[in-house]
Design a protein around this motif. Structure first.
Motif, short mmCIF file in Angstrom:
data_model
loop_
_atom_site.label_atom_id
_atom_site.label_comp_id
_atom_site.label_asym_id
_atom_site.label_seq_id
_atom_site.Cartn_x
_atom_site.Cartn_y
_atom_site.Cartn_z
N PRO A 116 25.26 83.52 -34.51
CA PRO A 116 26.30 82.65 -33.71
C PRO A 116 27.47 83.26 -33.78
O PRO A 116 27.88 83.61 -35.05
N GLY A 117 28.44 83.06 -32.95
CA GLY A 117 29.72 83.70 -32.86
C GLY A 117 30.81 83.23 -34.00
O GLY A 117 31.64 83.81 -34.38
N LYS A 118 30.21 81.74 -34.60
CA LYS A 118 31.16 81.27 -35.57
C LYS A 118 30.94 81.82 -36.76
O LYS A 118 31.79 81.79 -37.72
N GLU A 119 30.06 82.60 -36.97
CA GLU A 119 29.94 83.49 -38.17
C GLU A 119 30.66 84.80 -38.15
O GLU A 119 30.72 85.59 -39.16
N MET A 120 31.45 85.11 -37.29
CA MET A 120 32.29 86.35 -37.17
C MET A 120 33.41 86.02 -38.06
O MET A 120 33.66 84.88 -38.28
N VAL A 121 33.83 86.86 -38.74
CA VAL A 121 35.05 87.05 -39.55
C VAL A 121 36.27 87.40 -39.35
O VAL A 121 37.51 87.21 -39.62
N ALA A 122 36.03 88.03 -38.00
CA ALA A 122 37.34 88.42 -37.22
C ALA A 122 37.07 88.81 -35.61
O ALA A 122 35.73 89.02 -35.49
N MET A 175 27.50 87.81 -24.67
CA MET A 175 27.78 86.94 -25.83
C MET A 175 28.47 87.78 -26.65
O MET A 175 29.49 87.41 -27.15
N LEU A 176 27.94 88.72 -27.24
CA LEU A 176 28.37 89.33 -28.38
C LEU A 176 29.80 89.91 -28.28
O LEU A 176 30.55 89.63 -29.09
N TYR A 177 30.13 90.57 -27.20
CA TYR A 177 31.40 91.37 -27.33
C TYR A 177 32.19 91.05 -26.16
O TYR A 177 33.18 91.68 -25.80
N GLU A 178 31.81 89.85 -25.49
CA GLU A 178 32.85 89.38 -24.46
C GLU A 178 33.03 87.79 -24.95
O GLU A 178 34.29 87.22 -25.31
N ALA A 179 32.27 86.81 -24.81
CA ALA A 179 32.27 85.66 -25.00
C ALA A 179 32.68 85.10 -26.41
O ALA A 179 33.36 84.29 -26.30
N PHE A 180 31.79 85.91 -27.22
CA PHE A 180 32.09 85.25 -28.70
C PHE A 180 33.48 85.81 -29.16
O PHE A 180 34.08 84.95 -29.61
N PRO A 181 34.00 86.83 -28.98
CA PRO A 181 35.26 87.19 -29.41
C PRO A 181 36.33 86.32 -28.76
O PRO A 181 37.28 85.63 -29.41
N MET A 182 36.39 86.33 -27.56
CA MET A 182 37.17 85.38 -26.84
C MET A 182 37.24 83.92 -27.02
O MET A 182 38.35 83.46 -27.12
N SER A 183 35.96 83.31 -27.34
CA SER A 183 35.76 82.01 -27.78
C SER A 183 36.33 81.91 -29.16
O SER A 183 37.10 80.95 -29.45
N PHE A 184 36.19 82.74 -30.08
CA PHE A 184 36.62 82.81 -31.42
C PHE A 184 38.24 82.67 -31.32
O PHE A 184 39.04 81.76 -31.98
N LEU A 185 38.84 83.46 -30.56
CA LEU A 185 40.25 83.61 -30.55
C LEU A 185 40.74 82.34 -29.75
O LEU A 185 41.70 81.68 -30.37
N THR A 186 40.28 81.76 -28.94
CA THR A 186 40.57 80.56 -27.94
C THR A 186 40.59 79.46 -29.14
O THR A 186 41.57 78.62 -29.20
N ILE A 195 30.28 77.55 -27.44
CA ILE A 195 29.97 79.12 -27.20
C ILE A 195 29.39 79.67 -28.39
O ILE A 195 28.43 80.33 -28.71
N LEU A 196 30.28 79.31 -29.60
CA LEU A 196 30.41 79.85 -30.75
C LEU A 196 28.81 79.51 -31.62
O LEU A 196 28.49 79.79 -32.60
N ASP A 197 28.25 78.38 -31.16
CA ASP A 197 27.05 77.98 -31.83
C ASP A 197 25.88 78.66 -31.19
O ASP A 197 24.90 78.59 -31.93
N ILE A 198 25.93 79.56 -30.19
CA ILE A 198 24.76 80.02 -29.71
C ILE A 198 24.27 81.16 -30.55
O ILE A 198 25.06 81.95 -30.94
N ILE A 199 22.92 81.37 -30.57
CA ILE A 199 22.45 82.48 -31.42
C ILE A 199 21.71 83.57 -30.13
O ILE A 199 21.15 82.97 -29.22
#
Ligand code: P6P
Length: 338
Positions: free
Chosen positions: A156-162, A277-288, A302-306
């Protein structure tokens, strides 16, 4: 008016990342700092190539070949190669996923503890029109005990660190979060440094702009059209204004700074929407979310999706909290065909 004296306390991206590392305390190894500095260098280099290419394309010299007689590489392939080489050379990366490459790159023998997912030049089809394009990236830390495999990025995108993006436009802006809020930097080409110009970006709780490709309205599901009608023909108040650049980095950057809602919905033509997901939706959702906004598929965070695979797509609605919550209401009350 007399000019302001130059600051004597310049905050560069490198200094800012180091200050955040100190905030992480003694367990900070400096590896993420080194990785982000490597990414920063790729952004500067891609910016200079985009600027040149725009000049060449705009004066119609496209298709020129370089001194070795090699065909001029397409800019997105060039940007991809720049990032792959710099990330490998950083020694901090064990897994890479690029929009330009079918399979994940597992960096053999790397002691790297990070995975980087990226779209090296998102929106590149717009370059010939001089429209802003950008690099989008997200960073995962490899799982405990992992040497680096695809399992480290199907998370999930919520596990990103940056996460962050660099937008190549009238100026070059890099927007970054390491989970401690969102900061924006502007490239000073004379210094070759990104300077902190937008500290602690906070998205307004409500905006007056919606950003959808309404050319797809024929295919939209009812909740999307019902929501759009509610802001175009409001019972009270003024209609929202429409702004759609067609380059995600530019549309999201404006949304972060001005507020409002950006959407690339799923519809009858694109069952999962278009954005990856990985390199458009997740990073932009993380920032949002780090900027105080909301990012949803319409029915889930979005950040909960695997991700089912490294190029998986999902619907994207992101932006001001109140605007996105309004949209979610239309999805919540809809139980029709999808
Ligand atoms: P459409 C650019 O091609 C991109 O991947 C994103 O940057 C942008 O948001 C979207 O596609 C635009 O898609 O279908 O509206 O042209």
């Amino acid at each position: 008016a007399d000019l302001e004296p130059p600051t004597t306390d310049l905050i560069t991206l490198t200094r800012h990342i180091l200050s955040q590392q100190y905030a992480l305390g003694e367990d900070a190894t400096g590896d993420l700092t080194m990785l982000l500095i490597a990414i920063q260098v790729t952004s500067k280099y891609i910016a200079s190539n985009v600027r040149k290419a725009r000049l060449i394309n705009l004066v119609g010299l496209a298709g020129a070949s370089n001194v070795q007689g090699e065909d001029q590489k397409k800019l997105d392939v060039l940007s991809n190669d720049i990032m792959v080489n710099a990330l490998r050379a950083s020694g901090k990366v064990s897994v890479m996923v690029s929009e330009e490459i079918d399979d994940a790159i597992i960096v053999g023998g790397s002691k790297g503890t990070y995975c980087v997912v990226f779209d090296p030049l998102d929106g590149s089809s717009n370059i010939d029109a001089g429209v802003n394009v950008g690099t989008i990236f997200g960073v995962y830390k490899v799982k405990e005990g992992s040497e680096g495999s695809i399992k480290d990025v199907l998370r999930p995108g919520k596990e990103m660190v940056a996460a962050g993006y660099t937008m190549y436009g009238s100026s070059c802006n890099l927007v970054l979060s390491t989970g401690q809020g969102v900061d924006g930097f502007t490239l000073d080409e004379a210094l070759g440094e990104f300077i902190l110009t937008h500290p602690e970006i906070k998205i307004p709780s409500r905006g007056k702009i919606y950003s959808f490709n309404e050319g797809n309205s024929l295919h939209f599901y009812p909740p999307t059209n019902n929501y759009l009608n509610s802001i175009k023909y409001p019972e009270n108040g003024k209609p929202y204004s429409a702004r759609y650049i067609g380059s995600m980095v530019a549309d999201v950057h404006r949304t972060l700074l001005y507020g409002g809602i950006f959407g690339y919905p799923d519809d009858k033509k694109s069952k999962d929407g278009k954005l990856r997901m990985l390199y458009e939706a997740f990073p932009m959702s993380f920032l949002t979310e780090q900027a105080g906004g909301v990012a949803t598929t319409g029915t889930q965070r979005i950040l909960d999706i695997i991700p089912p695979n490294i190029h998986g797509r999902c619907p994207v609605f992101l932006g001001s909290k109140d605007d996105v919550e309004d949209l979610k209401k239309f999805y919540a009350e809809y139980d029709g065909e999808k």
